[in-house]
Scaffold this active site. Sequence first.
Site, PDB file in Angstrom:
ATOM      1  CD  GLU A 283      13.109  -3.014 -34.400  1.00 40.06           C
ATOM      2  OE1 GLU A 283      13.263  -4.025 -33.700  1.00 40.06           O
ATOM      3  OE2 GLU A 283      13.725  -1.949 -34.200  1.00 40.06           O
TER       4      GLU A 283
ATOM      5  CE  LYS B 297       4.632  -2.617 -27.266  1.00 35.24           C
ATOM      6  NZ  LYS B 297       4.122  -3.758 -26.527  1.00 35.24           N
TER       7      LYS B 297
ATOM      8  CG  ASP C  43       1.197  -9.510 -26.401  1.00 35.00           C
ATOM      9  OD1 ASP C  43       1.813  -8.931 -25.480  1.00 35.00           O
ATOM     10  OD2 ASP C  43      -0.012  -9.770 -26.352  1.00 35.00           O
TER      11      ASP C  43
ATOM     12  CD  GLU D  14       8.846  -8.583 -25.799  1.00 39.44           C
ATOM     13  OE1 GLU D  14       7.907  -9.198 -25.271  1.00 39.44           O
ATOM     14  OE2 GLU D  14       9.359  -7.567 -25.291  1.00 39.44           O
TER      15      GLU D  14
ATOM     16  CE1 TYR E  92      13.520  -5.141 -27.859  1.00 37.53           C
ATOM     17  CE2 TYR E  92      12.107  -6.960 -28.530  1.00 37.53           C
ATOM     18  CZ  TYR E  92      12.528  -6.063 -27.570  1.00 37.53           C
ATOM     19  OH  TYR E  92      11.984  -6.089 -26.312  1.00 37.53           O
TER      20      TYR E  92
ATOM     21  CE  LYS F 125       0.411  -1.583 -27.044  1.00 38.11           C
ATOM     22  NZ  LYS F 125       0.404  -1.401 -25.624  1.00 38.11           N
TER      23      LYS F 125
ATOM     24  CB  CYS G  13     -12.176   6.042   4.899  1.00 37.28           C
ATOM     25  SG  CYS G  13     -10.978   4.727   4.626  1.00 37.28           S
TER      26      CYS G  13
ATOM     27  CB  CYS H 221     -10.414   3.994   9.018  1.00 43.24           C
ATOM     28  SG  CYS H 221     -10.207   5.532   8.091  1.00 43.24           S
TER      29      CYS H 221
ATOM     30  CB  CYS I 199      -8.859   8.104   3.838  1.00 39.30           C
ATOM     31  SG  CYS I 199      -8.866   7.752   5.612  1.00 39.30           S
TER      32      CYS I 199
ATOM     33  CB  CYS J  93      -6.557   4.691   7.156  1.00 41.16           C
ATOM     34  SG  CYS J  93      -7.539   3.944   5.842  1.00 41.16           S
TER      35      CYS J  93
END
Length: 668
Positions: free
Chosen positions: A115, A117, A119, A174, A226, A313, A407, A410, A425, A431
Site C-alpha cells: 500500500e 504510505k 504522508d 491517515e 487501511y 522509504k 559539561c 555545569c 556529564c 547538573c
Amino acid sequence: MIPVSAIQQKIEQLRETLKQHNYNYYVLDAPTVSDYEFDMMLKELQDLEFKYPEYNDPNSPTVRVGGAVTKNFETVVHDFRMYSLDNSYSKEDLEDWEKRIQKILGEVSLEFTCELKYDGASMNLTYENGALLKAVTRGDGFQGDDVTANVKTIRSVPLKLNGDYPERFDIRGEIVLPKEGFIKMNQERIANGEDPYMNPRNTASGSLKLQDSAEVAKRPLECLLYSIVGERLGISTQYDILKTARKWGFKVPSEAKLCKNTAEVMEFVEYWENRKDDLPYEIDGVVVKVNSIQYQEELGYTAKSPRWAMAYKFKTEQAVTVLKTITYQVGRTGAITPVANLEPVLLGGTIVKRASLHNADQIKKLDVRLGDTVFVEKGGEIIPKITGVDFTKRTSDSLMTNYITHCPECGTELIRKEGEAQHYCPNYYGCPPQITGRIQHFISRKAMDIEGLGAETVELLYKEGLINDYADLYDLTKEQVLPLERMANKSAENLINGIEKSKGIPFERVLYALGIRFVGETVAKKLAKEYKSIDKLMVVTKEDLIQVDEIGEKIAESVIDFFKNEQNVVIIERLKKHEVQLEISTENLQNQTDKLKGYSFVVSGVFEKVTRNELKKLIEDNGGKVASSISTKTSYVVAGDKMGPSKKEKASKLDIPLITEEQFLNML
C-alpha cells in the site's frame, strides 16, 4: 400542519439521501447531483433539525459544517495500541525482513499486500453499531487526543456505515490534505497577506487541533483508511480488509496490490517512486504487510513495531547548506549530544536550522568543521542529520573540530566509558538539564502522565527553587505554584490534582518513570513482574538480574548502580511516604501466579475459547514466557486450528510437545 411522523420521516429521508451523495462525491469520486442541489438539501435538513431538536442525531450529515468548539482535547487511551513501523531502504532490507519472518513461521508460502504510505496525520476511528463513536489521534501510540468533532467535518469519513459490520471495531488511516486543496489554501492566504503553510502534512495535522470545527470544515481534508482492528472480525487477509472497508463506506485508495514475493514488491516500489508526483496526495514510501491475518497474529510485535509490516522509504531528499556553529545538549542521563546549527534550508517541505551530529566519533569520521558546506538529509524522513562535507568549498584557514571536555551546563569534566559512543556529564544531582530532564521524563505520558504539568512548568518550578527532584512534586501546594508566571487559579488546581492522581499509576510505569538508564517500558514491565516491588528489586544481585529474561549485563549494572546511590534511595523512600505505587497491586497479584515459571511457549494457529492475545496474556500472567519461534528452549507449542505444517514439523524434529487450547487451559 405536517404530522410529527411525517417530519421525522422527511428528516431521515434527507439524511439518507445526503449520506449517499456524500459517499458518491467524496469516496467514489462520482457525484450524481450538482453542488447547488446538495447545498439546498443540506440547508433544508439544517432548518428542520433546528425546528425539531427532538430528532437530533450526532451523526447527521449537518455535522459536516462544524460549529462545535473544543477548548481542551480530552486524552483517550486506545483500545488497541497504535505501533510505529520499522523502515527499510533497499531490496536487501526487505529480503532480510522476509528471512526473519520465515524463521518464525517456518517455510510457508507468503503473500504481501503493498500500500502507498500516505504522508498525513495518523487517526484511529472507533465505530459502534455502525456509527462513528470517536476519533482519536495516534498520540504516543498508547493514548491520543479526542478530535471527534473535527473529524466529523471530513466528508470522506462515514458517520454511518453500509452493509454487514461488527458491533464494535477500530479502523485506522491517515488524515491528508490533497495537493490541489493545499495549493488553493495557500493562494487564499497569500491573497490575504498571510504567510503560506509550509507543507500538506503539518497543515493536516494542525487542522485536527483547531478549536472551532467550523474552521476545520472549510479545509479540504480527506481520510484514507487501511487497517481494521478488533476481536474476531472474521476477515482473513489484509487485502480483504481493504475490500471490506470499501464496502462499509470508507475511502480506501485503489492503488494497493497483492504481491507473491519481494521481487514483485520491489516492482511496486519502483513503479510508485517514479510516479508519486502524479498522485493527488503526498506519499513518502510503500507499506508492505504480510497478507495473512493468521500469520500476522503469529508474528506479533516487538516493543515498538509489528513484525509483519515494513515501511519501504523512498530515497531521502538532500539539501546543501553551511554549518555555522556546534552546540552541545545535555540529556537527562547526562549524555552529551552535539548539534549542528545551520544556515536555514528547505528540506522535505520544512525549514531546517539544526541537525544532529550524534557523537565525537561521527564528527571525526565526517571531519566536519565550522564554516563547512555540508549535505543534510532527513534520517528516516524525521530527524535531519549531516551526511557529508563538500571539501571543495572548505577554506584554507579551516580548523579541526575539538570535542568539548567539560559539561556546557555545569562545567564538570566529561567521561566516556569504554565501548560507548557518547560522552557523559557525571554530575548526576548537580547538573540542571539532568535534574529537569529526569523530572520531565517522570511526568511524561508513558510514565506518570501528570496532567497540567509540562516541560516548561518543570523548568519554572526548578528555577524558582520549588523542586529539585521528582519526589518534590508531591510536596507542592496550590499556594506555592499560584504565583508562577502564566499560572491562574484553575491551572494551579489542575496541576496539584494531576500530581495527586498520578499516585494511582501502576508499579511498572513508576519503575519506568524513575529514569534508570537502559530501563525502558518493556524492561520495566519485566522487572516489575519478576520482583513485584521496589523493595525486592533494590536488594537484588547482578547475577540474579541477568537470569531474568532479556536482562543483560549492561541493564543489570545500571539497575545496581541506581540503587547504590544514596540520594536515589532517599527519593524512593519519600515516594513511598507519598503513597506512589511501588509494588504490584493486590488486585493485579491475584490474577498472577508462578504456575508456568520456567516454561517457554510458542502459540500457533487459530483458537476458539480465547483469542491469541488473551492466550499470550494468560501465559505471561502465570509466569511463563511467550516466544515467537520454536527452538530447543521451547517447552510447549500451544497448537490451534490451521497451525502451519512447517512449525509442526520443527516441533516434531525437536521433540517439543504440542498441546491443545483445552490442555493449556487445564494446566492453569
